[in-house]
Motif scaffolding. Structure first.
Motif, PDB file in Angstrom:
ATOM      1  N   GLY A  70       0.784  -1.217   0.000  1.00 17.27           N
ATOM      2  CA  GLY A  70       0.000   0.000   0.000  1.00 17.27           C
ATOM      3  C   GLY A  70       0.821   1.275   0.000  1.00 17.27           C
ATOM      4  O   GLY A  70       0.529   2.219  -0.740  1.00 17.27           O
ATOM      5  N   ALA A  71       1.870   1.320   0.837  1.00 21.01           N
ATOM      6  CA  ALA A  71       2.696   2.535   0.905  1.00 21.01           C
ATOM      7  C   ALA A  71       3.387   2.795  -0.433  1.00 21.01           C
ATOM      8  O   ALA A  71       3.436   3.940  -0.903  1.00 21.01           O
ATOM      9  CB  ALA A  71       3.721   2.406   2.032  1.00 21.01           C
ATOM     10  N   ALA A  72       3.886   1.740  -1.060  1.00 19.51           N
ATOM     11  CA  ALA A  72       4.534   1.892  -2.367  1.00 19.51           C
ATOM     12  C   ALA A  72       3.533   2.377  -3.414  1.00 19.51           C
ATOM     13  O   ALA A  72       3.872   3.190  -4.279  1.00 19.51           O
ATOM     14  CB  ALA A  72       5.166   0.571  -2.801  1.00 19.51           C
ATOM     15  N   ALA A  73       2.301   1.897  -3.322  1.00 18.99           N
ATOM     16  CA  ALA A  73       1.261   2.334  -4.266  1.00 18.99           C
ATOM     17  C   ALA A  73       0.965   3.821  -4.104  1.00 18.99           C
ATOM     18  O   ALA A  73       0.836   4.542  -5.093  1.00 18.99           O
ATOM     19  CB  ALA A  73      -0.009   1.518  -4.060  1.00 18.99           C
ATOM     20  N   LEU A  74       0.872   4.277  -2.850  1.00 17.68           N
ATOM     21  CA  LEU A  74       0.624   5.707  -2.626  1.00 17.68           C
ATOM     22  C   LEU A  74       1.775   6.552  -3.156  1.00 17.68           C
ATOM     23  O   LEU A  74       1.545   7.627  -3.716  1.00 17.68           O
ATOM     24  CB  LEU A  74       0.394   5.973  -1.134  1.00 17.68           C
ATOM     25  CG  LEU A  74      -0.902   5.397  -0.552  1.00 17.68           C
ATOM     26  CD1 LEU A  74      -0.980   5.701   0.941  1.00 17.68           C
ATOM     27  CD2 LEU A  74      -2.132   5.905  -1.284  1.00 17.68           C
ATOM     28  N   ASP A  75       3.010   6.069  -3.012  1.00 19.46           N
ATOM     29  CA  ASP A  75       4.165   6.783  -3.570  1.00 19.46           C
ATOM     30  C   ASP A  75       4.068   6.881  -5.088  1.00 19.46           C
ATOM     31  O   ASP A  75       4.335   7.935  -5.668  1.00 19.46           O
ATOM     32  CB  ASP A  75       5.476   6.091  -3.182  1.00 19.46           C
ATOM     33  CG  ASP A  75       5.828   6.256  -1.716  1.00 19.46           C
ATOM     34  OD1 ASP A  75       5.241   7.132  -1.047  1.00 19.46           O
ATOM     35  OD2 ASP A  75       6.696   5.492  -1.229  1.00 19.46           O
ATOM     36  N   LEU A  76       3.692   5.774  -5.739  1.00 20.42           N
ATOM     37  CA  LEU A  76       3.556   5.791  -7.199  1.00 20.42           C
ATOM     38  C   LEU A  76       2.429   6.721  -7.638  1.00 20.42           C
ATOM     39  O   LEU A  76       2.572   7.438  -8.639  1.00 20.42           O
ATOM     40  CB  LEU A  76       3.309   4.379  -7.732  1.00 20.42           C
ATOM     41  CG  LEU A  76       4.541   3.478  -7.801  1.00 20.42           C
ATOM     42  CD1 LEU A  76       4.140   2.043  -8.126  1.00 20.42           C
ATOM     43  CD2 LEU A  76       5.524   3.997  -8.842  1.00 20.42           C
ATOM     44  N   LEU A  77       1.331   6.711  -6.916  1.00 21.15           N
ATOM     45  CA  LEU A  77       0.234   7.631  -7.249  1.00 21.15           C
ATOM     46  C   LEU A  77       0.680   9.082  -7.148  1.00 21.15           C
ATOM     47  O   LEU A  77       0.337   9.909  -7.989  1.00 21.15           O
ATOM     48  CB  LEU A  77      -0.968   7.403  -6.325  1.00 21.15           C
ATOM     49  CG  LEU A  77      -1.827   6.182  -6.613  1.00 21.15           C
ATOM     50  CD1 LEU A  77      -2.841   5.975  -5.483  1.00 21.15           C
ATOM     51  CD2 LEU A  77      -2.547   6.327  -7.950  1.00 21.15           C
ATOM     52  N   ALA A  78       1.461   9.375  -6.122  1.00 26.65           N
ATOM     53  CA  ALA A  78       1.924  10.755  -5.908  1.00 26.65           C
ATOM     54  C   ALA A  78       2.906  11.204  -6.978  1.00 26.65           C
ATOM     55  O   ALA A  78       2.964  12.383  -7.320  1.00 26.65           O
ATOM     56  CB  ALA A  78       2.559  10.883  -4.524  1.00 26.65           C
ATOM     57  N   SER A  79       3.675  10.262  -7.511  1.00 25.78           N
ATOM     58  CA  SER A  79       4.729  10.637  -8.458  1.00 25.78           C
ATOM     59  C   SER A  79       4.336  10.451  -9.920  1.00 25.78           C
ATOM     60  O   SER A  79       5.097  10.834 -10.804  1.00 25.78           O
ATOM     61  CB  SER A  79       5.994   9.821  -8.169  1.00 25.78           C
ATOM     62  OG  SER A  79       5.760   8.446  -8.451  1.00 25.78           O
ATOM     63  N   ALA A  80       3.200   9.874 -10.183  1.00 33.15           N
ATOM     64  CA  ALA A  80       2.813   9.558 -11.569  1.00 33.15           C
ATOM     65  C   ALA A  80       2.434  10.812 -12.345  1.00 33.15           C
ATOM     66  O   ALA A  80       1.589  11.579 -11.919  1.00 33.15           O
ATOM     67  CB  ALA A  80       1.653   8.576 -11.579  1.00 33.15           C
ATOM     68  N   PHE A  81       3.110  10.991 -13.464  1.00 36.03           N
ATOM     69  CA  PHE A  81       2.741  12.049 -14.384  1.00 36.03           C
ATOM     70  C   PHE A  81       2.936  11.523 -15.797  1.00 36.03           C
ATOM     71  O   PHE A  81       4.042  11.100 -16.129  1.00 36.03           O
ATOM     72  CB  PHE A  81       3.572  13.311 -14.183  1.00 36.03           C
ATOM     73  CG  PHE A  81       3.111  14.415 -15.095  1.00 36.03           C
ATOM     74  CD1 PHE A  81       2.012  15.181 -14.757  1.00 36.03           C
ATOM     75  CD2 PHE A  81       3.741  14.653 -16.302  1.00 36.03           C
ATOM     76  CE1 PHE A  81       1.560  16.179 -15.603  1.00 36.03           C
ATOM     77  CE2 PHE A  81       3.296  15.644 -17.156  1.00 36.03           C
ATOM     78  CZ  PHE A  81       2.200  16.413 -16.790  1.00 36.03           C
ATOM     79  N   PRO A  82       1.961  11.480 -16.649  1.00 29.33           N
ATOM     80  CA  PRO A  82       0.591  11.825 -16.296  1.00 29.33           C
ATOM     81  C   PRO A  82      -0.021  10.768 -15.387  1.00 29.33           C
ATOM     82  O   PRO A  82       0.565   9.726 -15.154  1.00 29.33           O
ATOM     83  CB  PRO A  82      -0.106  11.868 -17.648  1.00 29.33           C
ATOM     84  CG  PRO A  82       0.677  10.961 -18.526  1.00 29.33           C
ATOM     85  CD  PRO A  82       2.093  11.014 -18.026  1.00 29.33           C
ATOM     86  N   ARG A  83      -1.202  11.018 -14.935  1.00 28.99           N
ATOM     87  CA  ARG A  83      -1.873  10.158 -13.950  1.00 28.99           C
ATOM     88  C   ARG A  83      -2.110   8.751 -14.491  1.00 28.99           C
ATOM     89  O   ARG A  83      -2.041   8.516 -15.693  1.00 28.99           O
ATOM     90  CB  ARG A  83      -3.198  10.783 -13.551  1.00 28.99           C
ATOM     91  CG  ARG A  83      -4.179  10.797 -14.711  1.00 28.99           C
ATOM     92  CD  ARG A  83      -5.553  11.239 -14.295  1.00 28.99           C
ATOM     93  NE  ARG A  83      -6.447  11.340 -15.415  1.00 28.99           N
ATOM     94  CZ  ARG A  83      -7.008  10.325 -16.047  1.00 28.99           C
ATOM     95  NH1 ARG A  83      -6.764   9.103 -15.675  1.00 28.99           N
ATOM     96  NH2 ARG A  83      -7.811  10.522 -17.068  1.00 28.99           N
TER      97      ARG A  83
END
Length: 142
Positions: free
Chosen positions: A55-68
């Motif tokens: 979960g923590a890694a997923a939140l990091d990827l969501l925060a850094s993803a560009f584009p979404r």
């Protein structure tokens, strides 16, 4: 029979994939064998796939993803304090258009599934072709 169906779905998706930009999918699965298998299925079907094993890694990827990410496929029960529900809610905060697919080996009540409007639930084990069909349904190609 399921193999033939899977092959026909993948073949159809490949044709569409060649004509459209690749959609980005975040896969969140803590079981490595399942994650590797699903990442291969998604990639073969033409999706750009990022995998988080927690979960923590997923939140990091969501925060850094560009584009979404266009879609998030997440196991509901993950080790640690971040659940699949948390990941789905955060992805929708970032973009309300993000498609969400939940996976679980447990039973989930309809009330829990209703927490994320427009989401799809897959009971494990799920057929690869069914998962791809769900992604195609929630993230139509341009």
């Amino acid at each position: 029979m399921a193999d033939a169906h899977h092959q026909s779905v993948v073949a159809a998706v490949r044709i569409v994939s060649a004509m459209a930009p690749r959609k980005k999918v975040l896969l969140v699965e803590d079981e490595a064998m399942i994650a590797v298998f699903l990442e291969g299925v998604l990639t073969e079907a033409g999706f750009e796939t990022a995998t988080a094993y927690g979960g923590a890694a997923a939140l990091d990827l969501l925060a850094s993803a560009f584009p979404r990410f266009d879609a998030v496929i997440t196991d509901i029960h993950l080790p640690g304090t971040v659940s699949g529900w948390d990941i789905a809610r955060r992805s929708r905060e970032i973009s309300a258009a993000t498609g969400v697919i939940f996976m679980t080996g447990d039973t989930v009540s309809a009330a829990d599934k209703g927490m994320i409007e427009g989401s799809v639930l897959h009971q494990k084990p799920t057929l690869a072709a069914d998962l791809i069909a769900s992604v195609e349904m929630i993230v139509p190609r341009d």
